[in-house]
Write an enzyme that holds these catalytic residues in place. Sequence first.
Site, short mmCIF file in Angstrom:
data_model
loop_
_atom_site.label_atom_id
_atom_site.label_comp_id
_atom_site.label_asym_id
_atom_site.label_seq_id
_atom_site.Cartn_x
_atom_site.Cartn_y
_atom_site.Cartn_z
N GLU A 126 17.47 32.36 33.02
CA GLU A 126 17.30 32.28 34.89
C GLU A 126 16.22 33.35 34.37
O GLU A 126 16.41 34.58 34.81
CB GLU A 126 18.44 32.95 35.32
CG GLU A 126 20.10 32.27 35.22
CD GLU A 126 21.28 32.87 35.82
OE1 GLU A 126 21.25 33.67 36.29
OE2 GLU A 126 22.19 31.67 36.96
N GLU A 182 25.04 25.85 35.82
CA GLU A 182 26.06 26.13 35.64
C GLU A 182 26.50 26.25 36.97
O GLU A 182 25.51 26.11 37.90
CB GLU A 182 25.42 27.50 35.79
CG GLU A 182 25.31 28.48 34.18
CD GLU A 182 25.11 29.13 34.12
OE1 GLU A 182 25.07 30.54 35.16
OE2 GLU A 182 23.65 30.24 32.83
C1 GAL Z 1 24.87 33.15 35.75
C2 GAL Z 1 24.57 33.13 34.71
C3 GAL Z 1 25.69 33.87 33.91
C4 GAL Z 1 26.87 34.17 34.52
C5 GAL Z 1 27.04 33.74 35.58
C6 GAL Z 1 28.02 34.36 35.88
O1 GAL Z 1 23.67 33.69 37.18
O2 GAL Z 1 23.41 32.62 34.29
O3 GAL Z 1 24.79 34.26 32.25
O4 GAL Z 1 26.57 35.06 34.43
O5 GAL Z 1 25.03 33.92 35.91
O6 GAL Z 1 28.50 33.31 37.53
#
Ligand code: GAL
Length: 679
Positions: free
Chosen positions: A154, A310
């Site tokens: 990110e 994710e």
């Molecule tokens: C994302 C990040 C992950 C984790 C996740 C939690 O933005 O890439 O590593 O922190 O959020 O929601």
Amino acid sequence: MSETNVWPAVAGIAYGGDYNPEQWPREVWRDDVARMRDAGVNLVSVGIFSWALLETSEGLFDFAWLDEVIDLLHENGIAVDLGTPTASPPAWFFAAHPGARVQSRDGTVMGFGSRGMASHSSEAYRTAIVRIADALAQRYADHPAVVLWHVHNEYGAPVGEDYSEQSVQAFRSWLSARYGSLDALNAAWGTAFWGQHYTTWDHIGAPAATPSVANPAQRLDFARFTDARMRECYVLERDAIRAHAAQPITTNFMANQHWGVNLWAWAAEVDVVSNDHYLWAADPEAEIGLAIAADLTRSLAGGNPWILMEHSTSAVNWQGRNIAKRPGEMARNSLSHFGRGADAILFFQWRASRSGAEKFHSAMLPHAGTESRVWREVVDLGAKLDRLAEVRDSRVTADVAILWDFESFWAQDLEWRPSDDVSSRERIRAYYEQLWRDGITVDFALPSHDLSRYALVIAPALYLLSTADAANLTRYVERGGTLLVSFFSGIVDENDRVHEGGFGAPLSQALGVRVEEFLPLREGVTSTLAWQADPAQNLPADIWQEALATTGAEIRATYVNGPAAGGPAITRHRHGSGTGWYVSTRVQNTGMRTLMSAVYEDAGITPSDLPERFEVIVRRSADADFVVAINHGDAAASLAVSGVELLTGSGVSDSHDVPAGDVAVIRTTAPSGGERILP
Ligand code: GAL
């Protein structure tokens, strides 16, 4: 926009998530892979935050544990998306290179003990990221488990702008390459204002905290510079990997969640687009925000399939109130991403962490273990995706594009704009939301793109618009397109200078109007627009009016009250063989249907009459349409369709009922006459 698309070598729809085995003793790893098999997991992301355990001191590598993890996954038929851990440099790195720490706008030097890259302009950091990326690629390029590379994590969050000395120096070089001369820079930044004229490059700084508002053109350039510097870091890592490895390389975006990076430029640098998305729990219809993110990601991918890198199985841990997903919600979210083009559905993360800042974040395998609703739904989702393998690589098409220009948002969202109530995000959501409710699929595009394939193009917030891009939009109308422009668009050029000729001047030909003055309203004041075609449908509006003069456009709505009372509020203009609509105020959501129905008519678009909160999207392949139907509502919804429902394997003739909260995917044979389920 991504021109190339190289899909990782995983069969069917990829399913899995971030896997952080280094947080667990070895005996847990065996349990992990067994459970992954139970759930149908076939792809996991490994090593994203593992730098300190992989390079234990400068140049000293320990790959033994990662070898073991990757081999174990491979033995169990689970493919690996291998991360480069550069979003979290080790303690030894900062001890050796204290100058690599990031400095915030107010001068705070960021400490260790969290995550977040070092200064993107630090030479020590740049050397170190290439070293670790190179070492990983050398070691794992030929490992049969590794099907994808995941650079960093990110970009832009938590570290974006850096005000350290090395960043300031790099900014000067970047400016000198951009402008060539100080005269050009002084002109572009309008430094005659408030006596900011520069006589030497060395006097130019980053737009750090200032007594009053900083020069907006300087801030805009600093945002561009920051974006470019981070992308350079990505390219350094990518090229280090590419020197050894042939697998596709990506980095995970945050489309529609973090606006700090210009994702159009980033998409051109990845082999396959991937995105992270988290629901905004305070939004009662968060599925609409999700759909924006998914459609934007697909558009960044040039319409190609993309990876949902994710999302969460249930609650996150970083919002004010972290609301758990309700039964079925995770599958609805996943299937919405899938319906909008994702061929990989991954989560953060596989197993809930016991320690650290994210221990209250949900996971595929929660703290409660396998005796839990979340686990049962995770297993069920794996089985569902397995049944959808044939949908892979089909495409989503859209007749409508919403213009989305990060640079314009960066400029618009600076201080001292005419009204605090004007928000680019809010207007995008409002127009998108109406299209969502009308069952109309949307692409996002830049104003410079070839827009000719769209029947309708909407500019809900396009404050910054270059003359060349405005000419592109004007040509689009001339050649038969329908363009809708919302207020506070076409105001400044690429240096945040008001266009000569006045507000909106570069769009005046296409719209047939002239904006004489902005007339923002006081907080809480509402107004009414008289809808000329039908007074029974007068529209509610608020926050903004304009003294608007028509120069050829017909008036579709006038202001009933407020500072512009009696004047035009919404106009329509025939230009060439197309139409330009201008909406000079914030029409409230209840008025959007009336407005958009008239606009659809010009564009030849037929909205679908769908029940409330019933989301229907179509993915198309050469010989079939796949209708993805998601019922977010509380009542069963019915869809007129025939074919086979893929999740159950049952035949569907004429209509299919989707129970409240449920999902369905129906394969229909594409009718030969081109008749489609949805327009
Ligand atoms: C994302 C990040 C992950 C984790 C996740 C939690 O933005 O890439 O590593 O922190 O959020 O929601």
